[in-house]
Motif scaffolding. Structure first.
Motif, mmCIF file in Angstrom:
data_model
loop_
_atom_site.group_PDB
_atom_site.id
_atom_site.type_symbol
_atom_site.label_atom_id
_atom_site.label_comp_id
_atom_site.label_asym_id
_atom_site.label_seq_id
_atom_site.Cartn_x
_atom_site.Cartn_y
_atom_site.Cartn_z
ATOM 1 N N SER A 165 0.843 -1.197 0.000
ATOM 2 C CA SER A 165 0.000 0.000 0.000
ATOM 3 C C SER A 165 0.880 1.250 0.000
ATOM 4 O O SER A 165 1.784 1.373 0.838
ATOM 5 C CB SER A 165 -0.913 -0.001 1.230
ATOM 6 N N LYS B 38 0.640 5.590 -0.279
ATOM 7 C CA LYS B 38 -0.196 6.785 -0.256
ATOM 8 C C LYS B 38 0.476 7.899 -1.058
ATOM 9 O O LYS B 38 1.683 8.125 -0.930
ATOM 10 C CB LYS B 38 -0.432 7.245 1.181
ATOM 11 N N SER C 18 -8.312 4.126 -3.223
ATOM 12 C CA SER C 18 -9.104 5.328 -2.957
ATOM 13 C C SER C 18 -8.450 6.492 -3.692
ATOM 14 O O SER C 18 -7.251 6.458 -3.972
ATOM 15 C CB SER C 18 -9.175 5.630 -1.453
ATOM 16 N N THR D 23 -1.958 12.271 -9.514
ATOM 17 C CA THR D 23 -3.159 12.244 -8.670
ATOM 18 C C THR D 23 -3.929 13.554 -8.781
ATOM 19 O O THR D 23 -3.352 14.631 -8.872
ATOM 20 C CB THR D 23 -2.780 12.011 -7.199
ATOM 21 N N LYS E 45 -5.917 13.127 -2.928
ATOM 22 C CA LYS E 45 -5.158 12.144 -2.157
ATOM 23 C C LYS E 45 -5.564 10.739 -2.608
ATOM 24 O O LYS E 45 -6.745 10.429 -2.716
ATOM 25 C CB LYS E 45 -5.434 12.311 -0.667
ATOM 26 N N THR E 46 -4.566 9.905 -2.866
ATOM 27 C CA THR E 46 -4.832 8.604 -3.467
ATOM 28 C C THR E 46 -4.014 7.508 -2.777
ATOM 29 O O THR E 46 -2.860 7.735 -2.412
ATOM 30 C CB THR E 46 -4.468 8.638 -4.973
ATOM 31 N N VAL E 47 -4.648 6.360 -2.600
ATOM 32 C CA VAL E 47 -3.958 5.194 -2.054
ATOM 33 C C VAL E 47 -3.998 4.085 -3.104
ATOM 34 O O VAL E 47 -5.066 3.769 -3.638
ATOM 35 C CB VAL E 47 -4.606 4.705 -0.745
ATOM 36 N N CYS E 48 -2.837 3.514 -3.396
ATOM 37 C CA CYS E 48 -2.755 2.443 -4.386
ATOM 38 C C CYS E 48 -2.160 1.179 -3.778
ATOM 39 O O CYS E 48 -1.266 1.245 -2.925
ATOM 40 C CB CYS E 48 -1.873 2.867 -5.562
#
Length: 221
Positions: A32, A34, A56, A99, A102-105
């Motif tokens: 994960s 961020k 997200s 992005t 704010k992005t989580v991959c």
């Protein structure tokens, strides 16, 4: 992490029909990461090769020239993925990804994915079908750029982004004029003129971050 990534993997078209057991072995390889808003995740011509699954947030896939002019190829949100082309070749990245919030991959390295794929070779056939669909989409986009004018491309994009609610079409989180310009391959000034005329003619109404298409947009401008 595995509990977060597993549902996301099930949404990926070429993985959707796999058993939980097979997907869990892939999810175990994900990390994960961020990213803050406006962060560049991938730069065009990079030699990286990881697969990114958006858990997200929202990203923009785009290409640019030597002068810095950009065209947006795709906007992607949670439940989608990018970077899959690099998994199957040694070519450099074909586009940049940044992005929009704010992005989580969940990130799976090329080495880990290829090792997993050798254990589940049937997935490769599914991937080829998915990649062919993406090629068709990008071919259609190139066709639009070549054969449609800025107004026609803008109208098509607005309808693609909108959801029908009652008698109107609504875009709840409308892009900025610069973002629209990047998506249709135009200048912000041209988009400003088009949006101004559509608003003046009561075809659209803009309220904060929401855009409503109140009447059928004219076929030509």
């Amino acid at each position: 992490m595995q509990q977060e990534i597993l549902p996301a993997l099930k949404k990926i078209d070429f993985l959707a029909n796999l058993s939980d057991e097979r997907l869990e072995s892939l999810a175990a390889k994900a990390k994960s990461i961020k990213f803050p808003k406006k962060a560049v995740i991938i730069t065009e011509k990079d030699e990286t090769g990881s697969l990114y699954i958006i858990l997200s947030g929202k990203v923009r896939v785009f290409s640019s020239d030597e002068k810095g002019k950009e065209i947006t190829l795709l906007i992607q949100e949670a439940g989608t993925y990018f970077g899959e082309l690099a998994l199957l070749s040694d070519q450099t990245r074909s586009a940049s990804v940044a992005t929009l919030e704010k992005t989580v991959c969940g990130v799976i390295s090329k080495e880990d994915f290829i090792h997993w794929l050798t254990l589940h070779p049937d997935v490769a056939i599914n991937m080829l079908g998915t990649l062919s669909e993406k090629i068709r989409y990008l071919t259609e986009k190139v066709k639009q750029l070549a054969l449609s004018n800025v107004y026609e491309r803008t109208v098509k994009l607005l309808y693609e982004m909108a959801q029908k609610e009652g008698d109107v079409y609504v875009i709840h989180n409308k892009p900025s004029q610069q973002e629209l310009a990047n998506m249709v391959g135009s200048s912000r000034e041209m988009i400003n003129k088009i949006m101004h005329d559509l608003t003046k003619g009561s075809y659209i109404a803009i309220e904060d971050k929401m855009l409503k298409i109140q009447r059928t947009l004219p076929a030509s401008w």
